[in-house]
Write a protein that holds these residues in place. Structure first.
Motif, mmCIF file in Angstrom:
data_model
loop_
_atom_site.group_PDB
_atom_site.id
_atom_site.type_symbol
_atom_site.label_atom_id
_atom_site.label_comp_id
_atom_site.label_asym_id
_atom_site.label_seq_id
_atom_site.Cartn_x
_atom_site.Cartn_y
_atom_site.Cartn_z
ATOM 1 N N LYS A 22 40.205 -38.788 -11.708
ATOM 2 C CA LYS A 22 39.709 -39.311 -10.432
ATOM 3 C C LYS A 22 40.830 -39.580 -9.420
ATOM 4 C CE LYS A 22 35.414 -40.013 -12.016
ATOM 5 N NZ LYS A 22 34.252 -39.311 -11.585
ATOM 6 N N SER A 23 42.073 -39.675 -9.884
ATOM 7 C CA SER A 23 43.193 -39.956 -8.978
ATOM 8 C C SER A 23 43.398 -38.785 -8.023
ATOM 9 C CB SER A 23 44.480 -40.182 -9.771
ATOM 10 O OG SER A 23 44.363 -41.318 -10.592
ATOM 11 N N ASP A 24 43.950 -39.078 -6.857
ATOM 12 C CA ASP A 24 44.313 -38.025 -5.915
ATOM 13 C C ASP A 24 45.340 -37.109 -6.579
ATOM 14 O OD1 ASP A 24 46.292 -37.074 -3.552
ATOM 15 O OD2 ASP A 24 44.245 -37.330 -2.782
ATOM 16 N N LYS A 35 45.464 -39.602 -17.930
ATOM 17 C CA LYS A 35 45.665 -38.701 -19.065
ATOM 18 C C LYS A 35 46.037 -39.488 -20.317
ATOM 19 C CE LYS A 35 47.027 -34.558 -16.495
ATOM 20 N NZ LYS A 35 48.134 -33.607 -16.235
ATOM 21 N N ALA A 36 46.948 -40.459 -20.180
ATOM 22 C CA ALA A 36 47.364 -41.261 -21.340
ATOM 23 C C ALA A 36 46.185 -42.036 -21.922
ATOM 24 C CB ALA A 36 48.495 -42.212 -20.937
ATOM 25 N N ASP A 37 45.363 -42.633 -21.043
ATOM 26 C CA ASP A 37 44.179 -43.373 -21.510
ATOM 27 C C ASP A 37 43.213 -42.436 -22.240
ATOM 28 O OD1 ASP A 37 45.253 -45.638 -20.335
ATOM 29 O OD2 ASP A 37 43.876 -45.642 -18.625
ATOM 30 N N PHE A 38 43.019 -41.239 -21.691
ATOM 31 C CA PHE A 38 42.135 -40.249 -22.311
ATOM 32 C C PHE A 38 42.645 -39.870 -23.704
ATOM 33 C CE2 PHE A 38 41.577 -35.631 -23.072
ATOM 34 C CZ PHE A 38 40.221 -35.623 -23.323
ATOM 35 N N LYS A 70 36.554 -30.275 -9.148
ATOM 36 C CA LYS A 70 36.954 -31.487 -9.854
ATOM 37 C C LYS A 70 38.209 -31.169 -10.671
ATOM 38 C CE LYS A 70 32.261 -33.183 -10.399
ATOM 39 N NZ LYS A 70 31.168 -33.370 -11.339
ATOM 40 N N MET A 71 39.126 -32.134 -10.737
ATOM 41 C CA MET A 71 40.312 -31.990 -11.578
ATOM 42 C C MET A 71 39.937 -32.415 -12.988
ATOM 43 S SD MET A 71 44.071 -33.159 -10.124
ATOM 44 C CE MET A 71 43.486 -34.786 -9.804
ATOM 45 N N MET A 72 39.957 -31.459 -13.908
ATOM 46 C CA MET A 72 39.586 -31.751 -15.286
ATOM 47 C C MET A 72 40.823 -31.689 -16.185
ATOM 48 S SD MET A 72 36.359 -32.325 -15.029
ATOM 49 C CE MET A 72 35.907 -32.406 -16.769
ATOM 50 N N HIS A 73 40.791 -32.499 -17.243
ATOM 51 C CA HIS A 73 41.863 -32.520 -18.238
ATOM 52 C C HIS A 73 41.194 -32.492 -19.615
ATOM 53 C CE1 HIS A 73 45.844 -33.314 -19.829
ATOM 54 N NE2 HIS A 73 45.311 -34.250 -20.604
ATOM 55 N N TYR A 74 41.709 -31.638 -20.499
ATOM 56 C CA TYR A 74 41.089 -31.444 -21.812
ATOM 57 C C TYR A 74 42.099 -31.576 -22.942
ATOM 58 C CZ TYR A 74 37.530 -29.060 -18.999
ATOM 59 O OH TYR A 74 36.582 -28.749 -18.055
ATOM 60 N N ALA A 75 41.640 -32.092 -24.065
ATOM 61 C CA ALA A 75 42.329 -31.961 -25.345
ATOM 62 C C ALA A 75 41.648 -30.782 -26.014
ATOM 63 C CB ALA A 75 42.139 -33.227 -26.177
#
Length: 159
Positions: A22-24, A35-38, A70-75
């Motif tokens: 959600k961050s800019d 990312k660290a929290d995820f 949307k900016m997505m981040h995945y493991a």
């Protein structure tokens, strides 16, 4: 300039469990905290172990991808299997990839370091290649001398 190579890769798929950032996109501290929290959450609740249990190799992918603006981040992991908790099959195209190698105390540190080097140093200085979007990933490949080592893979095109 940072050490990098350009490598030809076949297309491949990563099965991922993701979160929307959600961050800019210019707020690196905010993005890194999200990312660290995820990663802490997927490690604690067993989702990362579930992914690792069906992986075809020992690589752990931290994938960044824009999906529907949307900016997505995945493991993620490479696998032929599926999991109910997986949120996306991420297609990486056949072609040339910018590869930056490194190491860190943790997977998260490795990912932050390689992302900073690749996008902050290498891509701005490389004149023959450009990143035009698509998924990119930090690949955690193993441990050596108490450090996590791996690579950043960014699909590029020749200018």
């Amino acid at each position: 300039m940072a050490d990098y190579t350009i490598v030809e890769k076949d297309s491949f798929t990563v099965l991922g469990i993701g979160t929307e950032l959600k961050s800019d996109y210019t707020d690196f501290a905010g993005i890194n905290k999200e990312k660290a929290d995820f990663w802490q959450a997927v490690k604690q609740d067993g989702r990362l172990d579930a992914l690792k249990s069906i992986a075809t190799n020992h690589y752990i992918f931290a994938v960044n991808e824009a999906v529907n603006n949307k900016m997505m981040h995945y493991a993620g992991v490479m696998t032929e299997a599926s999991l109910p908790e997986a949120t996306r099959l991420i297609q990486f195209p056949k072609g040339e990839y910018l590869v930056v190698k490194g190491e860190g105390q943790t997977g998260e540190e490795l990912s932050q370091k390689l992302t900073g080097i690749a996008f902050g140093q290498v891509l701005p200085e490389v004149k023959d290649f450009a990143y035009v979007g698509g998924p990119n990933a930090t690949v955690e490949m193993g441990q050596k001398n108490g450090l996590v080592f791996g690579e950043m893979w960014i699909p590029v095109v020749r200018k």
